[in-house]
Scaffold this active site. Structure first.
Site, short mmCIF file in Angstrom:
data_model
loop_
_atom_site.label_atom_id
_atom_site.label_comp_id
_atom_site.label_asym_id
_atom_site.label_seq_id
_atom_site.Cartn_x
_atom_site.Cartn_y
_atom_site.Cartn_z
N HIS A 63 -16.83 -21.35 20.49
CA HIS A 63 -16.22 -20.06 20.70
C HIS A 63 -16.67 -19.14 19.73
O HIS A 63 -17.33 -19.69 18.57
CB HIS A 63 -14.71 -20.01 20.71
CG HIS A 63 -14.02 -20.56 19.25
ND1 HIS A 63 -14.16 -21.84 18.80
CD2 HIS A 63 -13.49 -19.70 18.33
CE1 HIS A 63 -13.45 -21.84 17.61
NE2 HIS A 63 -13.11 -20.64 17.40
N HIS A 65 -15.32 -17.42 16.90
CA HIS A 65 -14.54 -16.99 15.69
C HIS A 65 -15.87 -17.31 14.76
O HIS A 65 -16.79 -18.10 14.82
CB HIS A 65 -13.26 -17.68 15.60
CG HIS A 65 -12.13 -17.08 16.02
ND1 HIS A 65 -10.95 -17.87 16.57
CD2 HIS A 65 -12.04 -15.83 16.51
CE1 HIS A 65 -10.16 -17.27 17.15
NE2 HIS A 65 -10.73 -15.83 17.16
N ASP A 67 -16.17 -18.60 11.82
CA ASP A 67 -16.43 -19.80 11.20
C ASP A 67 -17.24 -20.85 12.27
O ASP A 67 -17.41 -21.99 11.60
CB ASP A 67 -15.07 -20.43 10.55
CG ASP A 67 -13.91 -20.54 11.63
OD1 ASP A 67 -14.05 -19.81 12.49
OD2 ASP A 67 -13.22 -21.61 11.42
N HIS A 68 -17.32 -20.34 13.25
CA HIS A 68 -18.17 -21.14 14.28
C HIS A 68 -19.34 -20.97 14.87
O HIS A 68 -20.31 -21.44 15.42
CB HIS A 68 -17.25 -21.66 15.48
CG HIS A 68 -15.97 -22.22 15.19
ND1 HIS A 68 -15.65 -23.58 15.40
CD2 HIS A 68 -14.78 -21.86 14.47
CE1 HIS A 68 -14.60 -23.81 15.07
NE2 HIS A 68 -14.11 -22.93 14.58
N HIS A 141 -7.64 -21.81 23.21
CA HIS A 141 -7.33 -21.36 21.88
C HIS A 141 -6.88 -19.84 22.16
O HIS A 141 -6.20 -19.52 23.33
CB HIS A 141 -8.69 -21.03 21.54
CG HIS A 141 -8.77 -20.93 19.91
ND1 HIS A 141 -7.73 -21.09 19.03
CD2 HIS A 141 -9.64 -20.06 19.09
CE1 HIS A 141 -8.12 -20.88 17.76
NE2 HIS A 141 -9.26 -20.21 17.60
N ASP A 204 -11.33 -25.56 18.02
CA ASP A 204 -9.95 -24.85 18.13
C ASP A 204 -9.36 -24.88 19.46
O ASP A 204 -9.97 -24.01 20.29
CB ASP A 204 -10.32 -23.35 17.59
CG ASP A 204 -11.01 -23.29 16.34
OD1 ASP A 204 -11.41 -24.36 15.84
OD2 ASP A 204 -10.87 -22.38 15.69
N HIS A 262 -12.49 -29.56 10.49
CA HIS A 262 -11.94 -28.44 10.51
C HIS A 262 -10.72 -28.22 9.90
O HIS A 262 -9.65 -27.87 10.52
CB HIS A 262 -11.84 -27.92 11.82
CG HIS A 262 -11.60 -26.45 12.21
ND1 HIS A 262 -10.37 -25.95 12.18
CD2 HIS A 262 -12.49 -25.38 12.49
CE1 HIS A 262 -10.50 -24.74 12.76
NE2 HIS A 262 -11.83 -24.40 12.86
#
Length: 301
Positions: A63, A65, A67-68, A141, A204, A262
């Site tokens: 996805h 976000h 941090d990914h 999520h 997530d 994570h």
């Protein structure tokens, strides 16, 4: 010689820490090398881990976000800098296509590598090759997110005594495997079933059907355990799992090795994550650290 292992490049969730970089995971699986969720700093972590972008065959983003995915620009540009000659597929939720394009062209560079976008539009197979079938399943999520799994087809293990009994040797063995039969002898007559291996990647999400579909029968399951069980309300509100929930998923899905990762920056000691997962799951549990290498377990007997 084929290698099947997970190289953990980063294990932090939203905020990196002094000891944990943002997410990134490299799966080496025979002729496939897949980079999952390259967060910020992925290039540098690859350097520390002794791996490069050259063998990459796929990039899979769960996805969009930060941090990914904020490591995507550097990795994509590095494909061209290092002169990667083969096409590299990129899989990501279709609803995030605009983010992918922005990240892909985040700055000026001379693009020579061939990056082939494959937006994920639904559940099911994405690609098939010699190493197996790559599949994606929707997760739950706060924005669109998908989990990935790699499924090797079932095969056969040749039994030397049975081959000898039927007078099959040398090149005829390969021909029998390739064609399925040789005269009146079938592959099934001189072999035993060999279950294919499976890898699952769940980031997530709250608990949902997609989590279990990705985890089903996984020899190695990488799964987020952002929170401890005491913070289960926070986990649900922000669309995450707890360590205990990850353990339950593994136990109910027939997982062999469970990799927890994570982690929220609120925790410094991760013994509790292991213990909470172990309350439900009796198999092998790995609390992931940056730069750890985790082999895919040997085939089931």
């Amino acid at each position: 010689m084929s290698v099947r292992e997970l190289v953990v490049l980063g294990t932090a969730s939203m905020v990196p820490t002094r000891t944990r970089s943002h997410n990134a995971y490299l799966l080496r699986w025979d002729r496939e090398t897949i980079l999952f969720d390259p967060g910020e700093g992925t290039q540098r972590q690859m350097l520390f881990a002794g791996v490069s972008v050259s063998p990459l065959t796929r990039i899979c983003v769960s996805h969009f976000h930060g941090d990914h995915c904020l490591g995507l620009p550097g990795v994509i540009q590095r494909l061209s800098i290092d002169g990667v000659a083969h096409p590299v597929a990129a899989h990501f939720p279709a609803s995030g296509a605009r983010y992918f394009e922005r990240l892909r062209h985040a700055s000026s560079f001379h693009e020579t590598a061939e990056l082939v976008p494959h937006p994920v539009t639904g559940d099911g197979p994405l690609a098939e090759g010699p190493s197996g079938v790559l599949e994606a399943y929707r997760l739950d999520h706060v924005i669109d997110s998908v989990g990935y799994r790699l499924v090797e087809p079932d095969g056969h293990t040749m039994v030397p005594e049975l081959l000898a009994r039927h007078g099959i040797a040398g090149p005829d063995v390969s021909r029998l495997v390739r064609e399925g039969s040789l005269g009146s002898v079938r592959v099934e007559d001189v072999s035993v079933p060999r279950p294919g291996q499976r890898f699952g990647f769940v980031m997530d999400t709250r608990l949902c059907d997609g989590v279990y579909r990705v985890a089903e029968g996984a020899d190695l399951l990488v799964i987020e355990a952002t929170f401890r069980d005491a913070d289960h309300k926070l986990a649900h509100d922000y669309g995450h799992l707890t360590a205990g929930q990850a353990g339950k998923v593994a136990a109910e899905s027939g997982v062999r090795t469970l990799v927890l990762t994570h982690f929220s920056q609120r925790y410094q000691d991760f013994t509790g994550h292991h213990d909470e997962a172990a309350e439900h799951f009796g198999g092998s549990i790995v609390v992931a650290d940056d730069l750890m290498r985790i082999p895919v377990p040997k085939r089931r007997p």
